[in-house]
Write a protein that holds these residues in place. Sequence first.
Motif, PDB file in Angstrom:
ATOM      1  N   ASN A  35       0.082  11.146  -4.758  1.00  0.00           N
ATOM      2  CA  ASN A  35      -0.994  10.859  -5.699  1.00  0.00           C
ATOM      3  C   ASN A  35      -1.984   9.934  -5.012  1.00  0.00           C
ATOM      4  N   THR A  36      -3.246  10.311  -5.029  1.00  0.00           N
ATOM      5  CA  THR A  36      -4.226   9.610  -4.197  1.00  0.00           C
ATOM      6  C   THR A  36      -5.305   8.871  -4.969  1.00  0.00           C
ATOM      7  N   HIS A  37      -5.214   8.842  -6.311  1.00  0.00           N
ATOM      8  CA  HIS A  37      -6.245   8.125  -7.072  1.00  0.00           C
ATOM      9  C   HIS A  37      -5.643   7.540  -8.342  1.00  0.00           C
ATOM     10  N   HIS A  38      -5.914   6.246  -8.544  1.00  0.00           N
ATOM     11  CA  HIS A  38      -5.488   5.536  -9.746  1.00  0.00           C
ATOM     12  C   HIS A  38      -6.680   4.783 -10.310  1.00  0.00           C
ATOM     13  N   GLN A  39      -6.717   4.652 -11.628  1.00  0.00           N
ATOM     14  CA  GLN A  39      -7.713   3.773 -12.239  1.00  0.00           C
ATOM     15  C   GLN A  39      -7.196   3.266 -13.580  1.00  0.00           C
ATOM     16  N   ASP A  40      -7.756   2.132 -14.013  1.00  0.00           N
ATOM     17  CA  ASP A  40      -7.333   1.560 -15.283  1.00  0.00           C
ATOM     18  C   ASP A  40      -8.027   2.274 -16.436  1.00  0.00           C
ATOM     19  N   SER A  41      -7.826   1.781 -17.643  1.00  0.00           N
ATOM     20  CA  SER A  41      -8.344   2.460 -18.829  1.00  0.00           C
ATOM     21  C   SER A  41      -9.864   2.442 -18.891  1.00  0.00           C
ATOM     22  N   THR A  42     -10.513   1.481 -18.231  1.00  0.00           N
ATOM     23  CA  THR A  42     -11.966   1.367 -18.249  1.00  0.00           C
ATOM     24  C   THR A  42     -12.647   2.053 -17.080  1.00  0.00           C
ATOM     25  N   GLY A  43     -11.901   2.297 -16.018  1.00  0.00           N
ATOM     26  CA  GLY A  43     -12.493   2.830 -14.797  1.00  0.00           C
ATOM     27  C   GLY A  43     -13.105   1.761 -13.923  1.00  0.00           C
ATOM     28  N   ASP A  76       0.817  -1.210   0.000  1.00  0.00           N
ATOM     29  CA  ASP A  76       0.000   0.000   0.000  1.00  0.00           C
ATOM     30  C   ASP A  76       0.850   1.258   0.000  1.00  0.00           C
ATOM     31  N   THR A  77       1.959   1.242   0.753  1.00  0.00           N
ATOM     32  CA  THR A  77       2.832   2.419   0.735  1.00  0.00           C
ATOM     33  C   THR A  77       3.545   2.562  -0.606  1.00  0.00           C
ATOM     34  N   TYR A  78       3.725   1.454  -1.321  1.00  0.00           N
ATOM     35  CA  TYR A  78       4.331   1.579  -2.649  1.00  0.00           C
ATOM     36  C   TYR A  78       3.449   2.414  -3.562  1.00  0.00           C
ATOM     37  N   TRP A  79       2.162   2.149  -3.528  1.00  0.00           N
ATOM     38  CA  TRP A  79       1.229   2.956  -4.328  1.00  0.00           C
ATOM     39  C   TRP A  79       1.274   4.429  -3.928  1.00  0.00           C
ATOM     40  N   LEU A  80       1.397   4.691  -2.640  1.00  0.00           N
ATOM     41  CA  LEU A  80       1.337   6.071  -2.153  1.00  0.00           C
ATOM     42  C   LEU A  80       2.660   6.802  -2.315  1.00  0.00           C
ATOM     43  N   LEU A  81       3.767   6.085  -2.179  1.00  0.00           N
ATOM     44  CA  LEU A  81       5.080   6.726  -2.122  1.00  0.00           C
ATOM     45  C   LEU A  81       6.008   6.268  -3.241  1.00  0.00           C
ATOM     46  N   ALA A  82       5.447   5.812  -4.345  1.00  0.00           N
ATOM     47  CA  ALA A  82       6.277   5.267  -5.425  1.00  0.00           C
ATOM     48  C   ALA A  82       7.387   6.213  -5.878  1.00  0.00           C
TER      49      ALA A  82
END
Length: 227
Positions: free
Chosen positions: A207-215, A114-120
């Motif tokens: 960065n606090t939001h990610h989504q794929d190409s479809t949502g 989870d920290t990887y996503w937040l602190l990449a």
Amino acid sequence: MKYLPALFLLLTLLSSCNERQNNKDPEGSSIDNSNLTPAEAIANRYGEANWDRVSQLNFSFNVKSGGREFKRSFQWFPKTDDVVFTSDTDTIEYNRNATLDSLALYADKRFINDTYWLLAPYKLVWDEGVSISEEKNVIAPISGDTLHKLTILYDGGGGYTPGDAYDLYFTDNYAVKEWGYRRNNADKTSTATLWMKEKNLNGIILNTHHQDSTGNFQLFFTDVSIK
């Protein structure tokens, strides 16, 4: 510090920011990247130099995918590496410098994910046992925009799941717009997501939001705060 590829748990448990102009950071002050590697410049753009002031980071990690949702929360005290992990069923407190029992190991794998996503961006300069390479002017997999690509490969043999790679697609001003995860450094991207929202906490840019190409796949952070 142990590392875990950021999508490993998502694949097993279920599964942009605006570009800054004129080479300025989110607060509008000039950034001098002339003597930095691309990895250092990305970390610098996201405020890694301010991290030594952080004594506590709180956040909740949320995923929506395939009609399912889950959430887990953390309190991390980086000066001591104490962690409090909270889910619907568990609260686990542990220190990452101590020998981890099975419960602490369970929590730590999720903490690293989870920290990887937040602190990449910070991981680019924090993590050991990695190889980093760069390509200029490549086509990003989701937007189709022409961006630069930085690849970080965990080829050092340590950590929970070594051998994975991440491709970060970034602007001339070192803002990451999207990234792709390649399990075991495969040629084909396993998952790609956009970087869509930023939160500035006293110079710490997350960065606090990610989504794929479809949502249909969304990963986002709530309850984010630092001390």
